[in-house]
Design an enzyme around this catalytic site. Sequence first.
Site, PDB file in Angstrom:
ATOM      1  N   SER A  83     -27.627 -21.956  -8.828  1.00 38.29           N
ATOM      2  CA  SER A  83     -27.974 -22.299  -7.444  1.00 38.29           C
ATOM      3  C   SER A  83     -29.457 -22.193  -7.117  1.00 38.29           C
ATOM      4  O   SER A  83     -29.874 -22.643  -6.048  1.00 38.29           O
ATOM      5  CB  SER A  83     -27.186 -21.414  -6.478  1.00 38.29           C
ATOM      6  OG  SER A  83     -25.863 -21.852  -6.429  1.00 38.29           O
ATOM      7  N   LYS A  86     -31.068 -25.412  -5.999  1.00 33.63           N
ATOM      8  CA  LYS A  86     -30.712 -26.146  -4.765  1.00 33.63           C
ATOM      9  C   LYS A  86     -31.890 -26.496  -3.834  1.00 33.63           C
ATOM     10  O   LYS A  86     -31.990 -27.631  -3.380  1.00 33.63           O
ATOM     11  CB  LYS A  86     -29.616 -25.384  -4.009  1.00 33.63           C
ATOM     12  CG  LYS A  86     -28.268 -25.443  -4.739  1.00 33.63           C
ATOM     13  CD  LYS A  86     -27.221 -24.547  -4.094  1.00 33.63           C
ATOM     14  CE  LYS A  86     -25.884 -24.650  -4.837  1.00 33.63           C
ATOM     15  NZ  LYS A  86     -24.905 -23.659  -4.365  1.00 33.63           N
ATOM     16  N   TYR A 208     -24.937 -32.692  -9.989  1.00 33.14           N
ATOM     17  CA  TYR A 208     -24.946 -31.321  -9.459  1.00 33.14           C
ATOM     18  C   TYR A 208     -24.706 -30.296 -10.582  1.00 33.14           C
ATOM     19  O   TYR A 208     -25.414 -29.292 -10.689  1.00 33.14           O
ATOM     20  CB  TYR A 208     -23.889 -31.192  -8.347  1.00 33.14           C
ATOM     21  CG  TYR A 208     -23.689 -29.766  -7.913  1.00 33.14           C
ATOM     22  CD1 TYR A 208     -24.652 -29.106  -7.163  1.00 33.14           C
ATOM     23  CD2 TYR A 208     -22.540 -29.055  -8.289  1.00 33.14           C
ATOM     24  CE1 TYR A 208     -24.492 -27.776  -6.802  1.00 33.14           C
ATOM     25  CE2 TYR A 208     -22.367 -27.734  -7.934  1.00 33.14           C
ATOM     26  CZ  TYR A 208     -23.346 -27.100  -7.186  1.00 33.14           C
ATOM     27  OH  TYR A 208     -23.192 -25.786  -6.841  1.00 33.14           O
ATOM     28  N   TYR A 260     -26.898 -16.242  -0.475  1.00 33.90           N
ATOM     29  CA  TYR A 260     -25.445 -16.188  -0.231  1.00 33.90           C
ATOM     30  C   TYR A 260     -25.184 -15.405   1.059  1.00 33.90           C
ATOM     31  O   TYR A 260     -25.953 -15.505   2.006  1.00 33.90           O
ATOM     32  CB  TYR A 260     -24.711 -15.562  -1.426  1.00 33.90           C
ATOM     33  CG  TYR A 260     -24.978 -16.273  -2.745  1.00 33.90           C
ATOM     34  CD1 TYR A 260     -24.567 -17.594  -2.936  1.00 33.90           C
ATOM     35  CD2 TYR A 260     -25.613 -15.630  -3.787  1.00 33.90           C
ATOM     36  CE1 TYR A 260     -24.792 -18.244  -4.147  1.00 33.90           C
ATOM     37  CE2 TYR A 260     -25.836 -16.268  -5.006  1.00 33.90           C
ATOM     38  CZ  TYR A 260     -25.427 -17.577  -5.166  1.00 33.90           C
ATOM     39  OH  TYR A 260     -25.648 -18.211  -6.358  1.00 33.90           O
ATOM     40  N   VAL A 278     -26.036 -17.623  -9.850  1.00 33.20           N
ATOM     41  CA  VAL A 278     -25.116 -16.740 -10.571  1.00 33.20           C
ATOM     42  C   VAL A 278     -25.505 -16.544 -12.039  1.00 33.20           C
ATOM     43  O   VAL A 278     -24.916 -15.724 -12.729  1.00 33.20           O
ATOM     44  CB  VAL A 278     -23.651 -17.209 -10.479  1.00 33.20           C
ATOM     45  CG1 VAL A 278     -23.148 -17.152  -9.047  1.00 33.20           C
ATOM     46  CG2 VAL A 278     -23.486 -18.592 -11.065  1.00 33.20           C
TER      47      VAL A 278
HETATM   48  N1  GLU Z   1     -22.575 -24.047 -10.681  1.00 33.59           N
HETATM   49  C1  GLU Z   1     -22.167 -23.098  -9.743  1.00 33.59           C
HETATM   50  C2  GLU Z   1     -21.071 -23.618  -8.858  1.00 33.59           C
HETATM   51  O1  GLU Z   1     -21.218 -24.659  -8.275  1.00 33.59           O
HETATM   52  C3  GLU Z   1     -23.314 -22.601  -8.933  1.00 33.59           C
HETATM   53  C4  GLU Z   1     -23.078 -21.203  -8.722  1.00 33.59           C
HETATM   54  C5  GLU Z   1     -24.240 -20.489  -8.054  1.00 33.59           C
HETATM   55  O2  GLU Z   1     -25.241 -20.158  -8.700  1.00 33.59           O
HETATM   56  O3  GLU Z   1     -24.106 -20.225  -6.846  1.00 33.59           O
HETATM   57  O4  GLU Z   1     -20.052 -23.008  -8.688  1.00 33.59           O
END
Ligand code: GLU
Length: 341
Positions: A83, A86, A208, A260, A278
């Site tokens: 993430s 993003k 993505y 988060y 993550v």
């Molecule tokens: N590839 C992960 C997902 O979409 C991203 C997780 C993350 O780092 O928040 O679930």
Amino acid sequence: MQDESIRDDRQALTGDLAAMTSPLQAYLETLHHTYQPLREGAMADYIPELAKANPDWFGICIVTVDGRVYQVGNYDQEFTMQSVSKPFVYGLALEDHGRDYVLSKVGVEPSGDAFNAIVLDEQSNRPYNPMVNAGAIAIAGLIKGENPAERMNRLLELFRRYTGRTMRLDVAVFLSERTTGDRNRAIAYLMRNFGMLAGNLEETLDLYFQQCSLLVTCHDLAVIAATLANDGLNPITHERAVDADYVQDMLSVMYTCGMYDFSGEWAYRVGLPAKSGVGGGILAVAPRKLGIGVFSPLLDTRGNSVRGVKVCTEISRHFGLHAFNTCTDDTRLREAIFGRL
Ligand code: GLU
């Protein structure tokens, strides 16, 4: 000619020695030593590939806006960006379409829901913000390009500008994300149901999953963060990574939604725009000063690196980097970099 190159070598050497002997380097080494024994948290295991990380991995890196680098521990260990990617893809979508159009597709409100919640804003049908999965998938759907390869190449090129090095994909992680990604698939179909996501959904989801599977190091995270701190200009390569006009948009959503369900407390305690993933990476931006990268794969229950949160909290407090800190000047930070002033 020869004289010049000797002078360049000497300068490079002096720069290295400055980093090795600076109080800031010593400070990072102490921080690393303090938090290395901390074994709290657990590794992400929603795909087996991520659970293969070593819980002892721990790197810290600071890059200043004038290109000085201070790093300690596993700062060159590669891991997947997840993430952390993003905000940067969001920046590219802003460049592709402009602020108003992107805002009509993805909001900028913190949601209070989990990052992977299958939920849209009931009034507007938009995902709440570009830092939750729904928003990031909608943003991936906005990236311009004739075909999937061209869109992926644009992302590789984007992150090359931010990091200053050629990017690679962890193919095993990408394939696992894709195989186990039904929750993200559900989010994408929900958005299509409301007319918020057009085009080929599987292609958008692949983009993505690919952005999440890009390999970076802790050093890269600090360079990327320093690039945002430096208004979008990479302070080491001097290449522009993103239009300066959109840096504030990216930093705003990072500040309110980047960590988060810990984003509010992070804004309160650390006070720096940041993004975590993550894979165990966190990057934090002190505008016009420096970028911080921390990597340690043990995560707390919200998905943030345990050591990463501790380290960023300490660095922010020690140098008075909180966005709303009006009490201190820069003396402590400048002395850490340049020695006693
Ligand atoms: N590839 C992960 C997902 O979409 C991203 C997780 C993350 O780092 O928040 O679930």
